[in-house]
Design an enzyme around this catalytic site. Structure first.
Site, PDB file in Angstrom:
ATOM      1  N   ASP A  10       0.779  -1.246   0.000  1.00 17.78           N
ATOM      2  CA  ASP A  10       0.000   0.000   0.000  1.00 17.78           C
ATOM      3  C   ASP A  10       0.808   1.293   0.000  1.00 17.78           C
ATOM      4  O   ASP A  10       0.446   2.263   0.678  1.00 17.78           O
ATOM      5  CB  ASP A  10      -0.972   0.015   1.200  1.00 17.78           C
ATOM      6  CG  ASP A  10      -2.010  -1.096   1.108  1.00 17.78           C
ATOM      7  OD1 ASP A  10      -1.893  -1.933   0.206  1.00 17.78           O
ATOM      8  OD2 ASP A  10      -2.924  -1.127   1.943  1.00 17.78           O
ATOM      9  N   ASP A  52      -4.556  -0.626  -1.862  1.00 20.09           N
ATOM     10  CA  ASP A  52      -5.901  -0.426  -1.380  1.00 20.09           C
ATOM     11  C   ASP A  52      -6.647   0.156  -2.581  1.00 20.09           C
ATOM     12  O   ASP A  52      -6.180   1.133  -3.187  1.00 20.09           O
ATOM     13  CB  ASP A  52      -5.829   0.610  -0.239  1.00 20.09           C
ATOM     14  CG  ASP A  52      -6.715   0.260   0.931  1.00 20.09           C
ATOM     15  OD1 ASP A  52      -7.046  -0.916   1.117  1.00 20.09           O
ATOM     16  OD2 ASP A  52      -7.070   1.197   1.681  1.00 20.09           O
ATOM     17  N   HIS A  54     -10.362   0.966  -3.355  1.00 28.81           N
ATOM     18  CA  HIS A  54     -11.760   0.995  -2.915  1.00 28.81           C
ATOM     19  C   HIS A  54     -12.698   1.590  -3.956  1.00 28.81           C
ATOM     20  O   HIS A  54     -12.355   2.577  -4.620  1.00 28.81           O
ATOM     21  CB  HIS A  54     -11.889   1.852  -1.657  1.00 28.81           C
ATOM     22  CG  HIS A  54     -11.135   1.343  -0.476  1.00 28.81           C
ATOM     23  ND1 HIS A  54     -11.191   0.032  -0.049  1.00 28.81           N
ATOM     24  CD2 HIS A  54     -10.308   1.980   0.403  1.00 28.81           C
ATOM     25  CE1 HIS A  54     -10.439  -0.102   1.027  1.00 28.81           C
ATOM     26  NE2 HIS A  54      -9.881   1.062   1.325  1.00 28.81           N
ATOM     27  N   SER A  60     -15.663   0.984   4.569  1.00 24.98           N
ATOM     28  CA  SER A  60     -14.715   1.494   5.575  1.00 24.98           C
ATOM     29  C   SER A  60     -14.728   3.017   5.665  1.00 24.98           C
ATOM     30  O   SER A  60     -14.067   3.595   6.515  1.00 24.98           O
ATOM     31  CB  SER A  60     -13.291   1.015   5.249  1.00 24.98           C
ATOM     32  OG  SER A  60     -12.740   1.740   4.167  1.00 24.98           O
ATOM     33  N   HIS A  71     -10.509   7.142   0.991  1.00 28.78           N
ATOM     34  CA  HIS A  71      -9.094   7.087   0.585  1.00 28.78           C
ATOM     35  C   HIS A  71      -8.919   5.995  -0.463  1.00 28.78           C
ATOM     36  O   HIS A  71      -9.710   5.061  -0.537  1.00 28.78           O
ATOM     37  CB  HIS A  71      -8.203   6.787   1.796  1.00 28.78           C
ATOM     38  CG  HIS A  71      -8.500   5.446   2.411  1.00 28.78           C
ATOM     39  ND1 HIS A  71      -9.542   5.246   3.292  1.00 28.78           N
ATOM     40  CD2 HIS A  71      -7.927   4.225   2.241  1.00 28.78           C
ATOM     41  CE1 HIS A  71      -9.590   3.979   3.641  1.00 28.78           C
ATOM     42  NE2 HIS A  71      -8.623   3.319   3.010  1.00 28.78           N
ATOM     43  N   LYS A  94      -6.839  -4.763  -3.505  1.00 28.19           N
ATOM     44  CA  LYS A  94      -7.627  -5.357  -2.420  1.00 28.19           C
ATOM     45  C   LYS A  94      -8.683  -4.392  -1.896  1.00 28.19           C
ATOM     46  O   LYS A  94      -8.612  -3.199  -2.166  1.00 28.19           O
ATOM     47  CB  LYS A  94      -6.725  -5.817  -1.280  1.00 28.19           C
ATOM     48  CG  LYS A  94      -5.989  -4.663  -0.621  1.00 28.19           C
ATOM     49  CD  LYS A  94      -5.077  -5.149   0.468  1.00 28.19           C
ATOM     50  CE  LYS A  94      -4.212  -4.017   0.987  1.00 28.19           C
ATOM     51  NZ  LYS A  94      -4.946  -2.883   1.548  1.00 28.19           N
ATOM     52  N   GLU A 101     -14.424  -5.048   3.988  1.00 26.97           N
ATOM     53  CA  GLU A 101     -13.100  -4.493   4.263  1.00 26.97           C
ATOM     54  C   GLU A 101     -12.081  -5.623   4.153  1.00 26.97           C
ATOM     55  O   GLU A 101     -12.393  -6.785   4.442  1.00 26.97           O
ATOM     56  CB  GLU A 101     -13.064  -3.865   5.665  1.00 26.97           C
ATOM     57  CG  GLU A 101     -11.698  -3.321   6.100  1.00 26.97           C
ATOM     58  CD  GLU A 101     -11.123  -2.219   5.206  1.00 26.97           C
ATOM     59  OE1 GLU A 101     -11.012  -2.439   3.978  1.00 26.97           O
ATOM     60  OE2 GLU A 101     -10.775  -1.141   5.730  1.00 26.97           O
ATOM     61  N   ALA A 129       0.054   0.434   6.381  1.00 27.50           N
ATOM     62  CA  ALA A 129       0.484   0.893   7.691  1.00 27.50           C
ATOM     63  C   ALA A 129       0.817  -0.334   8.541  1.00 27.50           C
ATOM     64  O   ALA A 129       0.114  -1.328   8.481  1.00 27.50           O
ATOM     65  CB  ALA A 129      -0.636   1.708   8.355  1.00 27.50           C
ATOM     66  N   CYS A 133      -2.523  -2.895   7.386  1.00 30.83           N
ATOM     67  CA  CYS A 133      -2.362  -3.765   6.223  1.00 30.83           C
ATOM     68  C   CYS A 133      -1.059  -4.553   6.221  1.00 30.83           C
ATOM     69  O   CYS A 133      -1.020  -5.692   5.745  1.00 30.83           O
ATOM     70  CB  CYS A 133      -2.535  -2.954   4.955  1.00 30.83           C
ATOM     71  SG  CYS A 133      -4.259  -2.421   4.771  1.00 30.83           S
TER      72      CYS A 133
HETATM   73  C1  VGL Z   1      -4.975   0.746   5.469  1.00 30.48           C
HETATM   74  C2  VGL Z   1      -6.498   1.798   6.818  1.00 30.48           C
HETATM   75  C3  VGL Z   1      -7.454   1.725   5.840  1.00 30.48           C
HETATM   76  C4  VGL Z   1      -3.577   0.241   5.275  1.00 30.48           C
HETATM   77  C5  VGL Z   1      -5.920   0.660   4.473  1.00 30.48           C
HETATM   78  O1  VGL Z   1      -3.119   0.158   4.125  1.00 30.48           O
HETATM   79  O2  VGL Z   1      -2.914  -0.066   6.291  1.00 30.48           O
HETATM   80  N1  VGL Z   1      -5.277   1.301   6.636  1.00 30.48           N
HETATM   81  N2  VGL Z   1      -7.163   1.152   4.670  1.00 30.48           N
HETATM   82 ZN    ZN Z   2      -8.493   1.302   2.999  1.00 25.24          ZN
END
Ligand code: VGL
Ligand code: ZN
Length: 178
Positions: A10, A52, A54, A60, A71, A94, A101, A129, A133
């Protein structure tokens, strides 16, 4: 057949300072991630980048009662990669379904099959993060039977305490922290 894969988790614009869901100092690991990508590519490893990805109405997002501001919406600048990927990198999208989620790169994707088809036995993980993830991806990698390494100088968390706990949890699960 590559025996190793680098999984870059990510590394997208929205997770960097100035983005929609910034990881503090997330940008400081970009050079490190780029170094690993280059190094692993040179030694013949498979390069995987998760993203990510979406839909605009993802569950989420706050407007749907979720924890996050919108995001990494598909095909927007915020969803773009901020690292340099080789042309043959494998991109894993993903959390693409509106009502589901998915923090792990293995969840709802064919990542495990792709790794197995390529003869991969060891995976090395970097990105953001750490406590979301990255952790979910690392724990799933162990569950799928891969020897799993965390490149700890190339990950960043949202919250330092949660990040510390996540590192402990990964360690207990068998992730080797490098
Ligand atoms: C993530 C919060 C929401 C990540 C993704 O990539 O860690 N964190 N979506
Ligand atoms: Zn996300």
């Amino acid at each position: 057949m590559p025996k190793e894969a680098l999984i870059v988790v990510d590394m997208q614009r929205d997770f960097m300072p100035g983005g929609a869901l910034p990881v503090p100092e997330g940008d400081t690991i970009i050079p490190k991630c780029n170094e690993y990508i280059k190094k692993f590519k040179e030694k013949g490893a498979l390069i995987v980048a998760t993203r990510d990805w979406h839909p605009p109405n993802h569950i989420s997002f706050k407007e749907r009662g979720g924890p996050w501001p919108p995001h990494c919406v598909q095909n927007t600048p915020g969803a773009e990669f901020v690292v340099d990927l080789p042309e043959d990198a494998i991109i894993i999208s993903k959390a693409t379904e509106p009502d589901k989620e998915a923090y792990s790169g293995f969840e709802g994707t064919n990542l495990a099959e792709i790794l197995r088809e390529n003869g991969v036995e060891k995976v090395y993980i970097c990105g953001v993060a750490t406590e979301y993830c990255v952790k979910a991806t690392a724990l799933d990698a162990v569950r799928h039977g891969f020897e799993t390494y965390l490149l700890s100088d190339a990950v960043k968390g949202i919250n330092p305490e949660d990040e510390k706990k996540a590192l402990e949890e990964m360690k207990r699960a068998g992730v080797k922290i490098l």
